[in-house]
Scaffold this active site. Structure first.
Site, PDB file in Angstrom:
ATOM      1  N   ARG A  71     -29.807  22.997 -55.904  1.00 51.06           N
ATOM      2  CA  ARG A  71     -31.168  22.816 -56.412  1.00 51.06           C
ATOM      3  C   ARG A  71     -31.244  23.302 -57.855  1.00 51.06           C
ATOM      4  NH1 ARG A  71     -34.795  21.298 -52.486  1.00 51.06           N
ATOM      5  NH2 ARG A  71     -34.870  22.365 -50.482  1.00 51.06           N
ATOM      6  N   GLY A 101     -34.362  13.775 -53.088  1.00 50.77           N
ATOM      7  CA  GLY A 101     -35.791  13.588 -52.844  1.00 50.77           C
ATOM      8  C   GLY A 101     -36.476  13.042 -54.088  1.00 50.77           C
ATOM      9  N   GLY A 103     -37.981  14.345 -56.758  1.00 51.28           N
ATOM     10  CA  GLY A 103     -37.632  14.842 -58.085  1.00 51.28           C
ATOM     11  C   GLY A 103     -36.325  14.238 -58.571  1.00 51.28           C
ATOM     12  N   ILE A 126     -35.885  15.659 -45.204  1.00 52.97           N
ATOM     13  CA  ILE A 126     -36.539  15.689 -43.888  1.00 52.97           C
ATOM     14  C   ILE A 126     -38.059  15.580 -44.029  1.00 52.97           C
ATOM     15  CG2 ILE A 126     -34.707  17.038 -42.798  1.00 52.97           C
ATOM     16  CD1 ILE A 126     -36.695  19.457 -42.917  1.00 52.97           C
ATOM     17  N   ASP A 127     -38.582  15.788 -45.249  1.00 52.23           N
ATOM     18  CA  ASP A 127     -40.041  15.841 -45.435  1.00 52.23           C
ATOM     19  C   ASP A 127     -40.710  14.464 -45.421  1.00 52.23           C
ATOM     20  OD1 ASP A 127     -39.504  18.496 -45.770  1.00 52.23           O
ATOM     21  OD2 ASP A 127     -39.968  18.573 -47.907  1.00 52.23           O
ATOM     22  N   ARG A 154     -43.254  23.727 -23.850  1.00 49.59           N
ATOM     23  CA  ARG A 154     -44.064  23.073 -22.813  1.00 49.59           C
ATOM     24  C   ARG A 154     -43.596  23.502 -21.409  1.00 49.59           C
ATOM     25  NH1 ARG A 154     -48.727  21.296 -24.640  1.00 49.59           N
ATOM     26  NH2 ARG A 154     -48.690  19.491 -25.989  1.00 49.59           N
ATOM     27  N   ARG A 163     -51.418  29.930 -22.004  1.00 48.85           N
ATOM     28  CA  ARG A 163     -50.880  30.341 -23.303  1.00 48.85           C
ATOM     29  C   ARG A 163     -51.244  29.354 -24.419  1.00 48.85           C
ATOM     30  NH1 ARG A 163     -48.625  33.415 -19.950  1.00 48.85           N
ATOM     31  NH2 ARG A 163     -47.205  35.108 -20.501  1.00 48.85           N
ATOM     32  N   GLY A 171     -41.510  21.080 -44.252  1.00 49.93           N
ATOM     33  CA  GLY A 171     -42.291  20.000 -44.863  1.00 49.93           C
ATOM     34  C   GLY A 171     -42.801  20.353 -46.248  1.00 49.93           C
ATOM     35  N   GLN A 251     -34.392  23.514 -38.739  1.00 52.20           N
ATOM     36  CA  GLN A 251     -34.889  22.138 -38.588  1.00 52.20           C
ATOM     37  C   GLN A 251     -34.153  21.162 -39.508  1.00 52.20           C
ATOM     38  OE1 GLN A 251     -39.097  21.600 -39.313  1.00 52.20           O
ATOM     39  NE2 GLN A 251     -39.106  19.670 -38.198  1.00 52.20           N
TER      40      GLN A 251
HETATM   41  O1  F6P Z   1     -35.599  19.805 -48.255  1.00 57.17           O
HETATM   42  C1  F6P Z   1     -36.928  19.923 -47.948  1.00 57.17           C
HETATM   43  C2  F6P Z   1     -37.199  21.312 -47.417  1.00 57.17           C
HETATM   44  O2  F6P Z   1     -36.456  21.540 -46.243  1.00 57.17           O
HETATM   45  C3  F6P Z   1     -38.674  21.591 -47.154  1.00 57.17           C
HETATM   46  O3  F6P Z   1     -39.083  21.138 -45.886  1.00 57.17           O
HETATM   47  C4  F6P Z   1     -38.719  23.087 -47.295  1.00 57.17           C
HETATM   48  O4  F6P Z   1     -39.992  23.540 -47.686  1.00 57.17           O
HETATM   49  C5  F6P Z   1     -37.732  23.343 -48.384  1.00 57.17           C
HETATM   50  O5  F6P Z   1     -36.807  22.275 -48.366  1.00 57.17           O
HETATM   51  C6  F6P Z   1     -36.989  24.635 -48.246  1.00 57.17           C
HETATM   52  O6  F6P Z   1     -36.167  24.785 -49.347  1.00 57.17           O
HETATM   53  P1  F6P Z   1     -35.043  25.889 -49.461  1.00 57.17           P
HETATM   54  O7  F6P Z   1     -33.913  25.472 -48.602  1.00 57.17           O
HETATM   55  O8  F6P Z   1     -34.695  25.886 -50.928  1.00 57.17           O
HETATM   56  O9  F6P Z   1     -35.645  27.174 -48.998  1.00 57.17           O
END
Ligand code: F6P
Length: 320
Positions: A71, A101, A103, A126-127, A154, A163, A171, A251
């Site tokens: 990044r 993504g 950017g 994934i977003d 569930r 509960r 996201g 996730q």
């Molecule tokens: O790649 C998207 C994402 O997984 C978002 O869902 C999440 O907010 C972000 O990246 C987390 O980024 P990092 O791995 O830099 O903490």
């Protein structure tokens, strides 16, 4: 043709499947495929390695990416841009297949176009928040990962009734992922960063679900404003402790689903063929269920809002 595969930004399940498919297709043409360790930061230091389908077959079913991402916004600096254009020329790179993504797909292709390197982007996150495509690589797997967790909640919710479960999805500051997960897991309430909500209404709706079906589920996106205050208010208003779970970064590492493997194969095949046919700049997008090439750079468009009709349906805010 010598094609470089670069992963930039957040990884997503399905990238390795695309790497395998790309290498396999290139091998059929007698072309060369190369990868970069560490995204554009790695490219600056020439972390370039050739790869073959034989090496990648083992990775096909794994999340993450064999060639690590980054990044690091290295390309914001002019010297880095100059260095990078030299590295690409030195390694005789004809074309790039770029995973990233919003950017990445907006910022990098214009630079490559200027340096005469062909590039086709594959929207990967994934977003599912890349304007211009209905679907991004990794989204489907991230939904499936969430279901594996919600289904467990569930099950225990049936065994021990009364509960309130709350589940935070990833996201970023968008709610597409949470919305789809809420639909698939029959959540009683879904809350997204894009839409305002009344915390008292949320608490009452969850209480109503307990009365009706013995358990209640709220799905919310990590970027939701006021989430801590909401989680404090629910037990005060309902008298029921909240069982809060976070999917977190796990996730992003779910098993690549069938849909993502198929999307990876489809996108990379069409992208690679387009590059061989002489396309210089483009992005693969999904529209009306078809993977198609968007020629040129993805225009900056206002982000679309998550489907409000679906949001209202899940939250019981619509007229039946
Ligand atoms: O790649 C998207 C994402 O997984 C978002 O869902 C999440 O907010 C972000 O990246 C987390 O980024 P990092 O791995 O830099 O903490």
């Amino acid at each position: 043709m010598r094609t470089l595969f670069v992963v930039s930004g957040g990884d997503a399940p399905g990238i390795n499947a695309a790497l395998y498919q790309g290498a396999s297709l290139a091998a059929q043409y007698g072309d060369e495929t190369l990868g970069v360790q560490g995204g554009f930061a790695g490219l600056l230091t020439e972390q370039i390695v050739p790869f073959t389908p034989h090496e990648m077959i083992h990775w096909l079913a794994m999340a993450g990416t064999h060639f690590q991402s980054s990044r690091d916004p290295v390309l914001a600096q002019a010297e880095a841009q100059e260095k990078l254009s030299h590295v690409l020329a030195q390694h005789q790179i004809d074309s790039i297949i770029l995973f990233g993504g919003n950017g990445t797909l907006r910022y990098i292709p214009p630079l490559l176009e200027r340096w005469g390197v062909a590039c086709i982007g594959l929207p990967t996150t994934i977003d599912n928040d890349v304007p211009g495509t209905d679907l991004t690589l990794g989204f489907d797997s991230a939904c499936n990962f969430a279901y594996s967790v919600v289904d467990g909640m569930r099950a225990t919710g049936h065994a021990l009734t009364g509960r309130i479960f709350t589940l935070e999805t990833l996201g970023g500051d968008t709610g597409y992922l949470a919305l789809e997960i809420a639909r698939g897991s029959a959540a009683d309430v879904v809350l997204l960063p894009e839409y305002e909500y009344d915390p008292v209404w949320v608490a009452d709706r969850l209480k109503g679900a307990i009365t009706r079906q013995g358990q209640a589920l709220l799905v919310y996106s990590e970027g939701l404003k006021g989430k801590n205050e909401l989680l404090d208010l629910i037990p005060k208003r309902t008298g029921i402790r909240v069982r809060d779970s976070h999917l977190g970064h796990a996730q992003r590492g779910g098993v690549p689903s069938h849909r993502d493997r198929a999307l990876a194969a489809d996108m990379v095949r069409k992208a690679y063929t387009a590059l061989r046919d002489g396309v210089r700049t483009g992005v693969m997008v999904v529209r009306d269920g078809q993977t198609v090439l968007h020629s040129g750079i993805l225009e900056a468009t206002a982000p679309r809002l998550p489907d409000q009709i679906l949001y209202n349906q899940i939250n019981g805010l619509h007229e039946l």
